[in-house]
Each structure stands twice: as C-alpha cells, then as structure tokens.
Design a protein around this motif. Structure first.
Motif, mmCIF file in Angstrom:
data_model
loop_
_atom_site.group_PDB
_atom_site.id
_atom_site.type_symbol
_atom_site.label_atom_id
_atom_site.label_comp_id
_atom_site.label_asym_id
_atom_site.label_seq_id
_atom_site.Cartn_x
_atom_site.Cartn_y
_atom_site.Cartn_z
ATOM 1 N N GLY A 152 0.780 -1.234 0.000
ATOM 2 C CA GLY A 152 0.000 0.000 0.000
ATOM 3 C C GLY A 152 0.808 1.277 0.000
ATOM 4 N N TYR A 153 2.114 1.204 -0.148
ATOM 5 C CA TYR A 153 2.925 2.420 -0.229
ATOM 6 C C TYR A 153 2.733 3.034 -1.612
ATOM 7 N N THR A 154 2.516 4.339 -1.641
ATOM 8 C CA THR A 154 2.110 4.996 -2.881
ATOM 9 C C THR A 154 3.217 5.746 -3.600
ATOM 10 N N ARG A 155 4.300 6.066 -2.918
ATOM 11 C CA ARG A 155 5.372 6.843 -3.551
ATOM 12 C C ARG A 155 6.658 6.019 -3.568
ATOM 13 N N VAL A 156 6.566 4.881 -4.221
ATOM 14 C CA VAL A 156 7.687 3.956 -4.351
ATOM 15 C C VAL A 156 8.521 4.374 -5.555
ATOM 16 N N ILE A 157 9.820 4.474 -5.322
ATOM 17 C CA ILE A 157 10.766 4.882 -6.360
ATOM 18 C C ILE A 157 11.798 3.773 -6.486
ATOM 19 N N TRP A 158 12.074 3.382 -7.718
ATOM 20 C CA TRP A 158 13.041 2.305 -7.958
ATOM 21 C C TRP A 158 14.256 2.875 -8.671
ATOM 22 N N PHE A 159 15.430 2.622 -8.095
ATOM 23 C CA PHE A 159 16.714 3.055 -8.659
ATOM 24 C C PHE A 159 17.434 1.804 -9.144
ATOM 25 N N PRO A 160 17.183 1.366 -10.393
ATOM 26 C CA PRO A 160 17.703 0.081 -10.859
ATOM 27 C C PRO A 160 19.217 -0.013 -10.974
ATOM 28 N N ASP A 161 19.918 1.101 -11.099
ATOM 29 C CA ASP A 161 21.386 1.033 -11.189
ATOM 30 C C ASP A 161 22.041 0.919 -9.816
ATOM 31 N N GLY A 162 21.296 1.188 -8.765
ATOM 32 C CA GLY A 162 21.762 0.980 -7.399
ATOM 33 C C GLY A 162 23.143 1.529 -7.096
ATOM 34 N N THR A 163 23.843 0.831 -6.224
ATOM 35 C CA THR A 163 25.164 1.320 -5.802
ATOM 36 C C THR A 163 26.168 1.334 -6.950
ATOM 37 N N ASP A 164 25.970 0.506 -7.970
ATOM 38 C CA ASP A 164 26.861 0.555 -9.134
ATOM 39 C C ASP A 164 26.720 1.892 -9.851
ATOM 40 N N GLY A 165 25.498 2.300 -10.123
ATOM 41 C CA GLY A 165 25.255 3.574 -10.791
ATOM 42 C C GLY A 165 25.657 4.752 -9.924
ATOM 43 N N TRP A 166 25.435 4.612 -8.630
ATOM 44 C CA TRP A 166 25.812 5.659 -7.665
ATOM 45 C C TRP A 166 27.329 5.851 -7.682
ATOM 46 N N SER A 167 28.054 4.772 -7.600
ATOM 47 C CA SER A 167 29.511 4.816 -7.621
ATOM 48 C C SER A 167 30.037 5.334 -8.966
ATOM 49 N N ASP A 168 29.417 4.891 -10.073
ATOM 50 C CA ASP A 168 29.816 5.366 -11.404
ATOM 51 C C ASP A 168 29.656 6.876 -11.526
ATOM 52 N N ALA A 169 28.715 7.457 -10.804
ATOM 53 C CA ALA A 169 28.491 8.904 -10.815
ATOM 54 C C ALA A 169 29.417 9.629 -9.841
ATOM 55 N N ALA A 170 30.395 8.900 -9.287
ATOM 56 C CA ALA A 170 31.382 9.453 -8.343
ATOM 57 C C ALA A 170 30.726 10.007 -7.083
ATOM 58 N N LEU A 171 29.658 9.348 -6.649
ATOM 59 C CA LEU A 171 28.984 9.739 -5.414
ATOM 60 C C LEU A 171 29.509 8.877 -4.270
ATOM 61 N N PRO A 172 29.425 9.379 -3.039
ATOM 62 C CA PRO A 172 30.039 8.660 -1.913
ATOM 63 C C PRO A 172 29.299 7.398 -1.514
ATOM 64 N N LEU A 173 30.050 6.471 -0.983
ATOM 65 C CA LEU A 173 29.506 5.253 -0.390
ATOM 66 C C LEU A 173 29.985 5.184 1.053
ATOM 67 N N GLU A 174 29.227 4.502 1.884
ATOM 68 C CA GLU A 174 29.635 4.297 3.265
ATOM 69 C C GLU A 174 29.283 2.868 3.673
ATOM 70 N N ARG A 175 29.961 2.384 4.674
ATOM 71 C CA ARG A 175 29.707 1.041 5.187
ATOM 72 C C ARG A 175 28.410 1.050 6.005
ATOM 73 N N LEU A 176 27.558 0.088 5.708
ATOM 74 C CA LEU A 176 26.274 -0.030 6.419
ATOM 75 C C LEU A 176 26.229 -1.320 7.210
ATOM 76 N N GLN A 177 25.431 -1.295 8.246
ATOM 77 C CA GLN A 177 25.090 -2.489 9.014
ATOM 78 C C GLN A 177 23.623 -2.794 8.749
ATOM 79 N N PRO A 178 23.236 -4.056 8.834
ATOM 80 C CA PRO A 178 21.817 -4.382 8.609
ATOM 81 C C PRO A 178 20.912 -3.668 9.604
ATOM 82 N N GLU A 179 19.757 -3.272 9.104
ATOM 83 C CA GLU A 179 18.731 -2.647 9.942
ATOM 84 C C GLU A 179 18.161 -3.719 10.867
ATOM 85 N N LYS A 180 17.982 -3.385 12.090
ATOM 86 C CA LYS A 180 17.409 -4.337 13.063
ATOM 87 C C LYS A 180 15.920 -4.271 13.075
#
Length: 180
Positions: A152-180
């Motif tokens: 039922g979420y109405t404003r769902v946005i899909w970024f199909p290139d994900g972290t690969d596309g993010w990194s290719d655009a020279a944008l920062p990455l950080e280390r994440l831990q799983p959400e509890k």
C-alpha cells in the motif's frame, strides 16, 4: 548448412517477437524467483524509475533510501569454532539496509521484518517517498519495490542502477550495518 538453417530460424523467431538485442525484459506478473543478477525491466508498474542524477537529488533532499542487498551467508562446511565475520557492505550514505528482503518468496519472519521496518522508517506514512535499490542488474530491488507497492505504499521509487550507478556517478559510499 544445418547450423546456418537453425541460426536463421532462431533469428527469424527473435525478430517475429519484436525482441531487440539488449532490450530490457518485460515486467513479470509476479516477483522474480531466480536468476536475480540478470537484466531487469525498464519499468515497475506503480513505481517511478530513476537514474543516478535524480537519485542524488532525492538523497540530498533527505528522501528515505532502502538497500535490499542480501547479506552473505556464513560459508557451509567451516570447521567448528571458525571465526566468521560478515563481509563489509558499502552503500549509499544514510540508507537503511533491509537484508534479504528482495527475494521473490520471503519466509514469514523476513516478510514481517520488511513490513515492520517500512512501517517504522516511514512513521506509518504510506505516502512517504522511498527509493529502493541494490546493484545494477539485480532483481532484488525490483521485487522489494513491488512488495512495498503491494503493502500500500504509494510513492515507491526504484533506482535500478543501485550502488553501481551511484559509484559510477562518483557519489560517496559508506559502510552499512543491517537494519534491526
């Protein structure tokens, strides 16, 4: 001669279906159940699909980003007492990593984890925009975004290139831990 005839028949069948080399696959009716690291559709009915430029703009505005990359399992067959450390996971800064929630079929516990995490992260607001991502050519984010739409979420946005596309655009990455 026979091989040439078979190749010609295959090419004719391909052209007859209107398929093009490199064209994205069509959306399936249900969740993708296997071969998760293959090309994904260009669309997701009910969701907005974005590229790296729009993802960056949404990220800078503080929109909620949901990473659904699976967590590497402990290798089978390790001798008893072997220390296992989860490999580090680099992702979009401030994203929330909901591990293993992009598979086609979820165990009841994983489905409950996904549902409750979205409820908590959105404060119960089904109209809050959320960007789902994983890696390029990864069905996990497509499945998770489709699952959010089904919840039922109405404003769902899909970024199909994900972290690969993010990194290719020279944008920062950080280390994440799983959400509890």
């Amino acid at each position: 001669m026979r091989a040439a005839a078979l190749a010609l028949a295959a090419l004719t069948a391909l052209l007859a279906t209107g398929a093009r080399a490199g064209a994205p696959p069509p959306e399936p009716a249900d969740y993708r159940q296997d071969h998760y690291r293959t090309p994904t559709p260009a669309t997701l009915a009910g969701a907005r699909v974005i590229g790296a430029g729009e993802a960056e703009a949404l990220w800078r505005r503080g929109v909620l980003f949901i990473d659904v990359m699976p967590q590497a399992p402990r290798p089978a067959g390790l001798p008893p007492g072997t220390l296992w450390r989860d490999p580090p996971h680099e992702s979009i800064p401030n994203a929330h990593w909901l591990v293993n929630t992009g598979f086609g079929a979820l165990a009841p516990e994983t489905e409950a984890y996904f549902r409750s995490a979205l409820e908590r992260l959105t404060g119960g607001d089904r109209d809050k925009p959320m960007v789902f991502f994983c890696l390029r050519h990864c069905w996990m984010s497509w499945n998770a975004a489709k699952r959010a739409l089904a919840l039922g979420y109405t404003r769902v946005i899909w970024f199909p290139d994900g972290t690969d596309g993010w990194s290719d655009a020279a944008l920062p990455l950080e280390r994440l831990q799983p959400e509890k």
